[in-house]
Every structure is written in structure tokens, then in C-alpha cells.
Design a protein around this motif. Structure first.
Motif, PDB file in Angstrom:
ATOM      1  N   PRO A 131      48.168  39.589  50.418  1.00 45.70           N
ATOM      2  CA  PRO A 131      46.813  39.013  50.363  1.00 45.70           C
ATOM      3  C   PRO A 131      46.831  37.562  50.829  1.00 45.70           C
ATOM      4  O   PRO A 131      47.735  36.799  50.490  1.00 45.70           O
ATOM      5  N   VAL A 132      45.824  37.208  51.622  1.00 47.53           N
ATOM      6  CA  VAL A 132      45.642  35.828  52.080  1.00 47.53           C
ATOM      7  C   VAL A 132      44.489  35.255  51.274  1.00 47.53           C
ATOM      8  O   VAL A 132      43.360  35.742  51.370  1.00 47.53           O
ATOM      9  N   TYR A 133      44.781  34.228  50.488  1.00 56.91           N
ATOM     10  CA  TYR A 133      43.785  33.622  49.590  1.00 56.91           C
ATOM     11  C   TYR A 133      43.356  32.280  50.162  1.00 56.91           C
ATOM     12  O   TYR A 133      44.193  31.488  50.612  1.00 56.91           O
ATOM     13  N   THR A 139      38.038  33.338  48.452  1.00 58.37           N
ATOM     14  CA  THR A 139      38.024  34.578  49.214  1.00 58.37           C
ATOM     15  C   THR A 139      39.463  35.030  49.439  1.00 58.37           C
ATOM     16  O   THR A 139      40.369  34.205  49.523  1.00 58.37           O
ATOM     17  N   ALA A 140      39.654  36.330  49.497  1.00 61.57           N
ATOM     18  CA  ALA A 140      40.976  36.897  49.769  1.00 61.57           C
ATOM     19  C   ALA A 140      40.793  38.117  50.663  1.00 61.57           C
ATOM     20  O   ALA A 140      39.762  38.793  50.607  1.00 61.57           O
ATOM     21  N   ARG A 141      41.817  38.372  51.486  1.00 56.63           N
ATOM     22  CA  ARG A 141      41.780  39.563  52.329  1.00 56.63           C
ATOM     23  C   ARG A 141      43.181  40.132  52.445  1.00 56.63           C
ATOM     24  O   ARG A 141      44.175  39.420  52.334  1.00 56.63           O
ATOM     25  N   PHE A 142      43.252  41.443  52.640  1.00 55.20           N
ATOM     26  CA  PHE A 142      44.512  42.113  52.918  1.00 55.20           C
ATOM     27  C   PHE A 142      44.216  43.394  53.676  1.00 55.20           C
ATOM     28  O   PHE A 142      43.069  43.849  53.731  1.00 55.20           O
ATOM     29  N   ALA A 181      37.698  40.330  49.513  1.00 57.78           N
ATOM     30  CA  ALA A 181      37.292  40.119  48.121  1.00 57.78           C
ATOM     31  C   ALA A 181      36.774  38.697  47.996  1.00 57.78           C
ATOM     32  O   ALA A 181      37.300  37.781  48.639  1.00 57.78           O
ATOM     33  N   ASN A 182      35.772  38.498  47.169  1.00 56.32           N
ATOM     34  CA  ASN A 182      35.170  37.176  46.991  1.00 56.32           C
ATOM     35  C   ASN A 182      35.105  36.792  45.523  1.00 56.32           C
ATOM     36  O   ASN A 182      35.189  37.641  44.644  1.00 56.32           O
ATOM     37  N   ARG A 183      34.957  35.503  45.289  1.00 53.47           N
ATOM     38  CA  ARG A 183      34.799  34.916  43.962  1.00 53.47           C
ATOM     39  C   ARG A 183      35.936  35.316  43.018  1.00 53.47           C
ATOM     40  O   ARG A 183      37.095  35.206  43.378  1.00 53.47           O
ATOM     41  N   GLN A 184      35.632  35.738  41.801  1.00 51.06           N
ATOM     42  CA  GLN A 184      36.663  36.032  40.808  1.00 51.06           C
ATOM     43  C   GLN A 184      37.545  37.202  41.235  1.00 51.06           C
ATOM     44  O   GLN A 184      38.741  37.221  40.948  1.00 51.06           O
ATOM     45  N   LEU A 185      36.983  38.164  41.945  1.00 53.37           N
ATOM     46  CA  LEU A 185      37.781  39.279  42.444  1.00 53.37           C
ATOM     47  C   LEU A 185      38.875  38.770  43.376  1.00 53.37           C
ATOM     48  O   LEU A 185      40.007  39.245  43.329  1.00 53.37           O
ATOM     49  N   ALA A 186      38.572  37.773  44.202  1.00 54.55           N
ATOM     50  CA  ALA A 186      39.568  37.200  45.114  1.00 54.55           C
ATOM     51  C   ALA A 186      40.698  36.528  44.340  1.00 54.55           C
ATOM     52  O   ALA A 186      41.877  36.684  44.673  1.00 54.55           O
TER      53      ALA A 186
END
Length: 156
Positions: A16-18, A26-29, A57-62
Motif C-alpha cells: 500500500p502507498v499511503y 489516501t492509500a492505494r494498492f 482507500a480514503n480517510r480512516q480506511l486509508a
């Protein structure tokens, strides 16, 4: 709204890239989703085609994804599917499938997990002066009875 909501089960393919951005964390994978089917000729399960999705994913989910998700882990992702086409000069058009995640969790059919509730970020407290609850001595120069609460009468 006419959005395509999907639920996919697959393996985390990239770390994941945060990032902290102006709109919030924000995070993505990348997620690899491989279909499996029963091959009657071989009498065995066989891997089919693998699809790759970019999960956002955004906010707390990220924040929770960055702390919990690692490459190779099986996860379940639910969110809105967005298919994008991109045309670059001198190349063929390219399509990508993104999932704007609403929920992400480990696939408990393939392992165990230990849940810890995330600490809620504390909102800044409103600054209010603490009232003076002490009763001033009788005859004090700046004692104003209107500023102090009267003591409750004794019940007999």
C-alpha cells in the motif's frame, strides 16, 4: 445513483502507498483477482484469468489499510468500480479498473486475523474557562454573590 458496486476477493499484489493530501489521508494498492474452476479432465482446481484492480482507500480506511495490509495477504474489497480508458500519443488505448473502496478486510476463509479498534482522532476541545467553584470567604472585597452558585438547602 447508478454506480457499479462490486465485492472482490483476491490477493494484495503491491505494498500500500499511503499519502497525506489536502483532502485527507489516501492509500492505494493493486489487487490480483484470479478465477478458479474445477477442471473435470484433470480432476483438480485450476487457475483461470487474473484481473488486476487498483484499490483506493480514503480517510480512516486509508490509515487502517496502511497499518494492516501487506503484500500477499488475501482480502475482500467492497466499493465502487470505475473503469478508465487512457489514450497516449503513438500507443493503443489502455484501460484500467479502479475500485473506490468502502470496506476492506482480510479473507477469513484463508487465514485468521486479530481485530483492534482504531483510536478515534481527538477533536480539538472548545476552550471554555473553568468556573470558580470555591466559595469566597465572607467579606472578601471582590465577592459577587451573583457569580457563585448558592448551596442547596438541607432537606429536613
Amino acid at each position: 445513483m447508478n454506480e457499479t458496486v462490486v465485492c472482490v476477493v483476491g490477493n494484495v499484489a503491491t505494498p500500500p502507498v499511503y499519502r497525506e493530501v489536502a483532502a485527507g489521508p489516501t492509500a492505494r494498492f493493486r489487487l490480483a483477482v484470479t478465477s478458479r474452476y474445477w477442471d473435470r479432465e484433470k480432476s483438480a482446481w485450476t487457475d483461470g484469468h487474473t484481473n488486476f484492480f487498483t484499490v483506493w482507500a480514503n480517510r480512516q480506511l486509508a490509515v487502517n489499510v496502511a497499518a494492516s495490509v501487506e503484500v500477499g495477504q488475501p482480502v475482500v474489497v467492497q466499493g465502487r468500480l470505475k473503469v478508465r480508458t487512457e489514450l497516449r500519443e503513438g500507443q493503443q488505448s489502455r484501460a484500467s479498473a479502479d475500485i473506490d473502496a468502502v470496506a476492506i478486510g482480510h479473507d477469513l476463509a484463508r487465514g485468521t486475523a486479530s481485530f483492534r479498534r482504531a483510536a478515534k482522532p481527538e477533536a480539538p476541545a472548545a476552550v471554555r474557562p473553568e468556573p470558580n467553584w470555591e466559595t469566597p470567604p465572607a467579606g472578601a472585597p471582590d465577592s459577587d454573590p451573583a457569580q457563585h452558585q448558592a448551596e442547596p438547602a438541607a432537606v429536613t
